[in-house]
Design an enzyme around this catalytic site. Structure first.
Site, PDB file in Angstrom:
ATOM      1  N   TYR A 143       0.832  -1.206   0.000  1.00 24.87           N
ATOM      2  CA  TYR A 143       0.000   0.000   0.000  1.00 24.87           C
ATOM      3  C   TYR A 143       0.865   1.253   0.000  1.00 24.87           C
ATOM      4  CZ  TYR A 143      -3.917   3.072   1.229  1.00 24.87           C
ATOM      5  OH  TYR A 143      -4.866   4.066   1.226  1.00 24.87           O
TER       6      TYR A 143
ATOM      7  N   LYS B 120       1.106   4.073  -2.984  1.00 23.98           N
ATOM      8  CA  LYS B 120       0.731   5.465  -2.752  1.00 23.98           C
ATOM      9  C   LYS B 120       1.914   6.420  -2.946  1.00 23.98           C
ATOM     10  CE  LYS B 120      -3.590   4.686  -1.886  1.00 23.98           C
ATOM     11  NZ  LYS B 120      -4.643   5.134  -2.842  1.00 23.98           N
TER      12      LYS B 120
END
Length: 250
Positions: A156, A160
């Site tokens: 994640y 990002k």
């Protein structure tokens, strides 16, 4: 305020939470909203709600990790609304909670496919359509984890962070063509994704991570996102804007 009148806007992950709030605000301000989500029923519910309030919205099922689906989404927007002027690449998933050496390969691939590749696929076709329409604006929804780390969330965090680099690069490439591209970085937002999966004690602990002492709201993220999409932000491109209650100030 009708500053998005005669504009067609795609919002991915529009079936709930941040995406739904953005879809509603865009419609309230005059845009024709294409509410895209992997959960078609959820997208249809949001579109129906918008139409019930007097706005214009259409729902479509989209897996953003599929480049062909990303292309079809843009084609649908152009066919339905007559062009494409605005896009919010919001769809995303969490992922396994594991340290790097133990992180499952299938989990890594899925998170990167949705959270990073999905935004690339989206922009690839969105930008092309916006160029034909004479310009436009895109906001990519990153996270506070686009600038800081979080143990157990390597995929994640990587996605990002990568999303910020992708945003900045695309913004430079298309600045003179009239397409502005920015990113927002929410902290922990009070959405169904949190409330349905975490107990009250854990939610309280997350709230305490923010100097303001609470979780953010989807509407607060939408307010910034819609500002960045608007002509009032005409000199803003290639930027990453936090909505984090002071989280990253510590």
């Amino acid at each position: 305020m009708n500053d998005f009148q005669n504009k067609v806007a795609i919002v991915t992950g529009a079936g709930s939470g941040i995406g739904a709030a953005i879809a509603r605000e865009l419609a309230e301000r005059g845009a024709v909203v294409i509410a895209a989500d992997l959960d078609l029923t959820a997208a249809q519910d949001v579109a129906s709600e918008i139409r019930g309030d007097g706005g214009q919205a259409h729902a479509i099922e989209v897996d953003v990790a599929d480049p062909a689906a990303a292309e079809r989404l843009v084609e649908f927007a152009v066919e339905t609304g007559g062009g494409l002027h605005l896009a919010v690449n919001n769809a995303g998933i969490g992922g396994p909670d594991e340290q790097v050496a133990d992180y499952p390969l299938d989990g890594w691939k899925k998170v990167i496919d949705v959270n990073l590749n999905g935004v690339f696929y989206g922009m690839k076709y969105q930008i092309a359509a916006m160029l034909k329409a004479g310009g436009g604006a895109i906001v990519n929804v990153s996270s506070i984890l686009g600038s800081v780390g979080w143990a157990g969330a390597s995929a994640y965090v990587t996605a990002k962070h990568g999303l910020i680099g992708l945003t900045k690069t695309a913004a430079i490439e298309y600045a003179q063509a009239g397409v502005r591209i920015n990113a927002v970085g929410p902290a922990f937002i009070d959405t169904p994704l949190l409330s349905k999966n975490l107990d009250e004690e854990t939610l309280g602990q997350l709230a305490g991570l923010h100097p303001v002492g609470r979780l953010g709201t989807s509407e607060e993220v939408s307010a910034l996102t819609c500002f960045l999409l608007s002509d009032r932000a005409g000199f803003i491109t290639g930027s990453y804007h936090l909505v984090d209650g002071g989280y990253t100030a510590r």
